[in-house]
Design a protein around this motif. Structure first.
Motif, PDB file in Angstrom:
ATOM      1  N   THR A   5       0.842  -1.186   0.000  1.00  0.00           N
ATOM      2  CA  THR A   5       0.000   0.000   0.000  1.00  0.00           C
ATOM      3  C   THR A   5       0.882   1.242   0.000  1.00  0.00           C
ATOM      4  OG1 THR A   5      -1.721  -1.127   1.227  1.00  0.00           O
ATOM      5  CG2 THR A   5      -1.778   1.261   1.257  1.00  0.00           C
ATOM      6  N   PRO A   6       0.630   2.175  -0.925  1.00  0.00           N
ATOM      7  CA  PRO A   6       1.464   3.371  -0.962  1.00  0.00           C
ATOM      8  C   PRO A   6       1.338   4.172   0.329  1.00  0.00           C
ATOM      9  CG  PRO A   6       0.139   3.169  -2.960  1.00  0.00           C
ATOM     10  CD  PRO A   6      -0.356   2.144  -1.999  1.00  0.00           C
ATOM     11  N   ARG A   7       2.425   4.725   0.773  1.00  0.00           N
ATOM     12  CA  ARG A   7       2.443   5.559   1.967  1.00  0.00           C
ATOM     13  C   ARG A   7       2.338   7.011   1.533  1.00  0.00           C
ATOM     14  NH1 ARG A   7       0.664   2.367   5.031  1.00  0.00           N
ATOM     15  NH2 ARG A   7       1.194   3.708   6.744  1.00  0.00           N
ATOM     16  N   SER A   8       2.189   7.898   2.492  1.00  0.00           N
ATOM     17  CA  SER A   8       2.128   9.315   2.162  1.00  0.00           C
ATOM     18  C   SER A   8       3.481   9.766   1.623  1.00  0.00           C
ATOM     19  CB  SER A   8       1.737  10.130   3.392  1.00  0.00           C
ATOM     20  OG  SER A   8       2.685   9.982   4.404  1.00  0.00           O
ATOM     21  N   SER A   9       3.448  10.858   0.878  1.00  0.00           N
ATOM     22  CA  SER A   9       4.704  11.399   0.374  1.00  0.00           C
ATOM     23  C   SER A   9       5.435  12.073   1.540  1.00  0.00           C
ATOM     24  CB  SER A   9       4.421  12.398  -0.749  1.00  0.00           C
ATOM     25  OG  SER A   9       3.695  13.502  -0.237  1.00  0.00           O
ATOM     26  N   LEU A  10       6.644  12.521   1.299  1.00  0.00           N
ATOM     27  CA  LEU A  10       7.444  13.079   2.379  1.00  0.00           C
ATOM     28  C   LEU A  10       7.069  14.509   2.764  1.00  0.00           C
ATOM     29  CD1 LEU A  10      10.963  11.634   1.563  1.00  0.00           C
ATOM     30  CD2 LEU A  10       9.485  11.048   3.465  1.00  0.00           C
ATOM     31  N   TRP A  11       6.342  15.239   1.904  1.00  0.00           N
ATOM     32  CA  TRP A  11       6.044  16.634   2.246  1.00  0.00           C
ATOM     33  C   TRP A  11       5.082  16.735   3.416  1.00  0.00           C
ATOM     34  CZ3 TRP A  11       1.185  18.661   2.289  1.00  0.00           C
ATOM     35  CH2 TRP A  11       0.204  18.010   1.550  1.00  0.00           C
ATOM     36  N   LEU A  12       4.117  15.839   3.523  1.00  0.00           N
ATOM     37  CA  LEU A  12       3.174  15.898   4.639  1.00  0.00           C
ATOM     38  C   LEU A  12       3.874  15.635   5.976  1.00  0.00           C
ATOM     39  CD1 LEU A  12       0.289  16.226   5.722  1.00  0.00           C
ATOM     40  CD2 LEU A  12      -0.046  13.793   5.294  1.00  0.00           C
ATOM     41  N   PRO A  54       5.772   7.472   5.720  1.00  0.00           N
ATOM     42  CA  PRO A  54       6.581   6.658   4.806  1.00  0.00           C
ATOM     43  C   PRO A  54       7.679   5.929   5.566  1.00  0.00           C
ATOM     44  CG  PRO A  54       6.447   8.938   4.050  1.00  0.00           C
ATOM     45  CD  PRO A  54       5.833   8.896   5.398  1.00  0.00           C
ATOM     46  N   ARG A  55       8.089   4.819   5.037  1.00  0.00           N
ATOM     47  CA  ARG A  55       9.120   4.022   5.699  1.00  0.00           C
ATOM     48  C   ARG A  55      10.458   4.754   5.800  1.00  0.00           C
ATOM     49  NH1 ARG A  55       7.260  -0.486   7.484  1.00  0.00           N
ATOM     50  NH2 ARG A  55       5.552  -1.519   6.424  1.00  0.00           N
ATOM     51  N   GLN A  56      10.643   5.797   4.984  1.00  0.00           N
ATOM     52  CA  GLN A  56      11.888   6.569   5.085  1.00  0.00           C
ATOM     53  C   GLN A  56      11.986   7.296   6.424  1.00  0.00           C
ATOM     54  OE1 GLN A  56       9.637   6.669   2.580  1.00  0.00           O
ATOM     55  NE2 GLN A  56      10.557   7.425   0.693  1.00  0.00           N
ATOM     56  N   ILE A  57      10.849   7.478   7.080  1.00  0.00           N
ATOM     57  CA  ILE A  57      10.842   8.117   8.394  1.00  0.00           C
ATOM     58  C   ILE A  57      10.712   7.015   9.431  1.00  0.00           C
ATOM     59  CG2 ILE A  57       9.657   9.729   9.918  1.00  0.00           C
ATOM     60  CD1 ILE A  57       8.759  11.251   7.458  1.00  0.00           C
TER      61      ILE A  57
END
Length: 196
Positions: A5-12, A54-57
């Motif tokens: 499932t796509p996660r939110s983008s990084l700007w939010l 997002p998984r980057q966070i």
């Protein structure tokens, strides 16, 4: 829910982080706590934020940001607040472990559970450390209900205000996440889980 499932983008998340840090600075530097006591986004960011970001966070970002902000403001209460940072870290870890496994309603209910657990844990610490409480079950009960009689309102009011704040921020966070996903036309976490 599938992990694809796509996660939110990084700007939010970046916007929410900046807003949370601005709120923390306002509370510590300008006394906003006097106007809105127990009004803070951190438990919602720790638990619900770790679920939807997002998984980057990484899950540990929220408690580290809180600690770093306090250290940057040269707060003299960092050592005595160590249990607070641990509570936020545990909530963030739980949220991170629940990514892609819960619905929006479950994320809100989990935030409420984390908020209540935070209240019980920190009230128990106050009971243990403060000489005004008898070190008995009755003393502990006083700490988690009426609190120190020298302070008004009673402790349970603190819990109610914190719970309302945490639930409000969790709902706001999830609404922002779902709106952002809608704008990008990607699938987002459902409010409820479909029955098998």
């Amino acid at each position: 829910m599938a992990s694809s499932t796509p996660r939110s983008s990084l700007w939010l998340p970046a916007l929410l982080v900046l807003a949370a840090l601005a709120w923390r600075v306002a509370k510590l530097k300008f006394g906003v706590t006097d106007v809105l006591p127990n009004f803070a986004p951190f438990m919602a960011l720790a638990f619900a934020g770790s679920i939807i970001m997002p998984r980057q966070i990484a899950w540990w970002v929220w408690p580290v940001l809180l600690l770093a902000t306090d250290m940057g403001m040269q707060s003299t209460h960092i050592a005595e607040m160590s249990l607070v940072y641990v509570c936020y870290a545990l909530a963030a870890l739980a949220g991170g472990l629940l990514r892609d496994r819960v619905s929006g309603i479950q994320a809100v209910l989990g935030t409420a559970l984390c908020s209540f657990a935070f209240y019980l844990i920190t009230s128990t610490q106050a009971w243990d450390m403060s000489p005004i409480y008898a070190k008995t079950f009755a003393g502990w009960l006083q700490a988690v209900t009426t609190g120190d009689p020298a302070y008004q309102p009673p402790a349970w009011v603190f819990m109610v205000k914190a719970l309302i704040s945490d639930l409000g921020f969790a709902l706001l966070l999830l609404a922002a996440y779902k709106s952002e996903a809608s704008v990008r036309r990607v699938e987002s976490m459902p409010w409820t889980m479909a029955r098998a």
